[in-house]
Scaffold this motif. Structure first.
Motif, short mmCIF file in Angstrom:
data_model
loop_
_atom_site.label_atom_id
_atom_site.label_comp_id
_atom_site.label_asym_id
_atom_site.label_seq_id
_atom_site.Cartn_x
_atom_site.Cartn_y
_atom_site.Cartn_z
N ALA A 203 0.83 -1.21 0.00
CA ALA A 203 0.00 0.00 0.00
C ALA A 203 0.86 1.26 0.00
O ALA A 203 0.52 2.25 -0.65
CB ALA A 203 -0.92 -0.01 1.22
N ARG A 204 1.99 1.20 0.70
CA ARG A 204 2.88 2.38 0.75
C ARG A 204 3.50 2.66 -0.62
O ARG A 204 3.48 3.79 -1.10
CB ARG A 204 3.97 2.13 1.80
N ILE A 205 4.04 1.63 -1.26
CA ILE A 205 4.76 1.89 -2.52
C ILE A 205 3.83 2.10 -3.70
O ILE A 205 4.22 2.71 -4.68
CB ILE A 205 5.76 0.75 -2.83
N ALA A 206 2.59 1.60 -3.60
CA ALA A 206 1.67 1.75 -4.73
C ALA A 206 1.37 3.21 -5.02
O ALA A 206 1.09 3.57 -6.16
CB ALA A 206 0.38 0.98 -4.46
N GLY A 207 1.42 4.05 -4.01
CA GLY A 207 1.09 5.45 -4.21
C GLY A 207 2.28 6.37 -4.27
O GLY A 207 2.12 7.60 -4.32
N GLU A 208 3.49 5.82 -4.28
CA GLU A 208 4.70 6.67 -4.29
C GLU A 208 4.90 7.32 -5.66
O GLU A 208 4.80 6.66 -6.68
CB GLU A 208 5.93 5.83 -3.92
N THR A 209 5.21 8.58 -5.64
CA THR A 209 5.45 9.32 -6.88
C THR A 209 6.88 9.82 -6.97
O THR A 209 7.54 9.66 -8.01
CB THR A 209 4.50 10.53 -6.96
N ALA A 210 7.38 10.40 -5.88
CA ALA A 210 8.69 11.06 -5.92
C ALA A 210 9.82 10.14 -6.39
O ALA A 210 10.59 10.54 -7.28
CB ALA A 210 9.00 11.63 -4.54
N PRO A 211 9.95 8.92 -5.85
CA PRO A 211 11.07 8.09 -6.32
C PRO A 211 10.95 7.68 -7.78
O PRO A 211 11.96 7.48 -8.47
CB PRO A 211 11.01 6.86 -5.40
N LEU A 212 9.71 7.60 -8.29
CA LEU A 212 9.52 7.21 -9.69
C LEU A 212 9.89 8.34 -10.64
O LEU A 212 10.24 8.09 -11.80
CB LEU A 212 8.07 6.77 -9.92
N LEU A 213 9.81 9.58 -10.17
CA LEU A 213 10.21 10.70 -11.02
C LEU A 213 11.70 10.63 -11.37
O LEU A 213 12.12 11.06 -12.44
CB LEU A 213 9.93 12.03 -10.30
N PHE A 214 12.48 10.05 -10.45
CA PHE A 214 13.93 9.96 -10.67
C PHE A 214 14.36 8.63 -11.28
O PHE A 214 15.54 8.46 -11.59
CB PHE A 214 14.67 10.14 -9.34
N THR A 215 13.44 7.69 -11.39
CA THR A 215 13.85 6.35 -11.82
C THR A 215 13.03 5.83 -13.02
O THR A 215 13.59 5.58 -14.08
CB THR A 215 13.71 5.36 -10.65
N ALA A 216 11.71 5.67 -12.82
CA ALA A 216 10.87 5.12 -13.90
C ALA A 216 10.58 6.17 -14.97
O ALA A 216 10.37 5.86 -16.14
CB ALA A 216 9.57 4.58 -13.34
N LEU A 217 10.50 7.43 -14.57
CA LEU A 217 10.31 8.61 -15.42
C LEU A 217 8.90 8.74 -15.98
O LEU A 217 8.30 9.80 -15.95
CB LEU A 217 11.32 8.61 -16.58
N GLY A 218 8.33 7.64 -16.48
CA GLY A 218 7.01 7.68 -17.10
C GLY A 218 7.07 7.41 -18.59
O GLY A 218 8.06 7.73 -19.25
N ASN A 219 6.02 6.80 -19.11
CA ASN A 219 5.96 6.43 -20.52
C ASN A 219 4.51 6.16 -20.89
O ASN A 219 3.88 5.28 -20.30
CB ASN A 219 6.83 5.20 -20.76
N ASN A 220 3.97 6.94 -21.81
CA ASN A 220 2.56 6.79 -22.20
C ASN A 220 2.33 5.70 -23.24
O ASN A 220 1.19 5.44 -23.61
CB ASN A 220 2.03 8.11 -22.75
N PHE A 221 3.38 5.06 -23.71
CA PHE A 221 3.24 4.13 -24.84
C PHE A 221 3.28 2.67 -24.43
O PHE A 221 3.44 1.79 -25.27
CB PHE A 221 4.33 4.42 -25.88
N GLY A 222 3.21 2.41 -23.15
CA GLY A 222 3.13 1.02 -22.71
C GLY A 222 4.48 0.44 -22.30
O GLY A 222 5.52 1.08 -22.42
N PHE A 223 4.42 -0.79 -21.83
CA PHE A 223 5.61 -1.48 -21.32
C PHE A 223 6.52 -1.90 -22.46
O PHE A 223 6.10 -2.60 -23.38
CB PHE A 223 5.17 -2.69 -20.50
N ASN A 224 7.79 -1.45 -22.41
CA ASN A 224 8.75 -1.80 -23.46
C ASN A 224 9.93 -2.61 -22.93
O ASN A 224 10.96 -2.69 -23.60
CB ASN A 224 9.28 -0.53 -24.12
N GLY A 225 9.81 -3.15 -21.75
CA GLY A 225 10.91 -3.91 -21.16
C GLY A 225 11.34 -3.31 -19.84
O GLY A 225 11.08 -2.13 -19.56
N LEU A 226 12.00 -4.12 -19.03
CA LEU A 226 12.40 -3.68 -17.69
C LEU A 226 13.48 -2.60 -17.72
O LEU A 226 13.68 -1.90 -16.73
CB LEU A 226 12.89 -4.87 -16.87
N LEU A 227 14.20 -2.48 -18.82
CA LEU A 227 15.30 -1.51 -18.90
C LEU A 227 14.89 -0.23 -19.63
O LEU A 227 15.75 0.55 -20.05
CB LEU A 227 16.51 -2.16 -19.58
N LYS A 228 13.60 -0.03 -19.80
CA LYS A 228 13.09 1.17 -20.46
C LYS A 228 12.17 1.93 -19.49
O LYS A 228 11.61 1.33 -18.57
CB LYS A 228 12.31 0.79 -21.72
#
Length: 279
Positions: A203-228
């Motif tokens: 429940a804690r990590i499902a709503g986290e935003t700040a760490p994802l801004l620096f790591t996952a970044l975001g992508n509107n085109f779907g999953f392209n692999g774990l290294l993207k």
């Protein structure tokens, strides 16, 4: 004596009343949050919102399918890393660590659980994103796992400590090794508490935003692999909430409601699975 008993009864009733009021405030806050987000995002909560991908401003429709999938992947990846490490740490603290070493590990876990999530994001950026020269789902999962590990470790430790010593001694008296007694008696006895700790972490990590801004970044085109780079509900809610377009702001409200419901559903499912189990 009569005055003493009367004072005890009044104190008891007062504390029960205060506890009831506190519980009512907590439930009311949850209902208000759900109701407020539902009212603002109601027009977008439908099947298309769940099954369609993002559409640019000006095009009708659009949903958060890719972000929902991305959130599930990131939470799953973080859980896959954090659960074994957190459980083993909890076991060490509860059963195997010397008092001094366990105290040091406990202190580190408590400090780590209090570190702001944005700092965790910067740390994950430095140790994963920079060496790999790319934002990715993998780095997002590691950042979420760092947040999740101390939660699981401390709750698992508390749950394991609740198992009566007599049960441990009875298992050892049968001649089995300490590890066998832990795996066969202690862990099953603490399973409900351990699952609760894992769910708290999810429940804690499902709503986290700040760490994802620096790591996952975001992508509107779907999953392209774990290294993207990968999209996630909190990231999309963050971007849409800052958008000047009312259409995207309402989608942000709908996404926020969906995120809350997702956490509630997972919690209910786990409680249903663990109901009535006797260890």
């Amino acid at each position: 004596m009569a005055n003493f008993m009367t004072r005890r009864r009044l104190t008891n009733r007062l504390m029960i009343g205060l506890s009831g009021v506190a519980a009512l405030i907590g439930m009311t806050l949850l209902a208000l949050i759900l109701g407020y987000t539902l009212i603002h995002g109601l027009s977008y909560i439908n099947l298309d919102f769940l099954t369609n991908a993002y559409k640019p401003v000006g095009e009708a429709g659009g949903g958060m399918r890719n972000e929902i999938i991305g959130t599930l992947i990131l939470v799953g990846l973080g859980s896959l890393i954090a659960i074994p490490i957190g459980l083993m740490t909890g076991l060490f603290l509860a059963d195997f660590g010397s008092p001094r070493m366990a105290s040091a590990f406990r202190f580190v876990a408590d400090v780590l659980s209090g570190v702001p999530s944005i700092v965790v994001g910067v740390f994950a950026f430095a140790i994963v994103v920079k060496p790999m020269h790319s934002y990715s789902a993998f780095s997002g999962g590691i950042a979420l796992a760092i947040i999740m590990i101390p939660i699981i470790a401390r709750t698992a430790e508390e749950a394991l400590r609740l198992v009566p010593i007599s049960q441990r001694e009875a298992a050892l008296a049968l001649g089995i090794t300490r590890w066998r007694s832990v795996l066969g008696v202690v862990i099953p006895g603490a399973m409900t508490g351990i699952i609760t700790g894992i769910m708290l972490g999810v429940a804690r990590i499902a709503g986290e935003t700040a760490p994802l801004l620096f790591t996952a970044l975001g992508n509107n085109f779907g999953f392209n692999g774990l290294l993207k780079p990968i999209g996630a509900l909190p990231l999309q809610i963050y971007h849409f909430a800052l958008s000047p377009f009312k259409d995207q702001q309402q989608q942000a409200w709908a996404g926020a409601f969906l995120l809350i419901v997702l956490v509630l559903v997972v919690s209910i499912i786990v409680r249903w699975l663990s109901r009535g189990k006797k260890y």
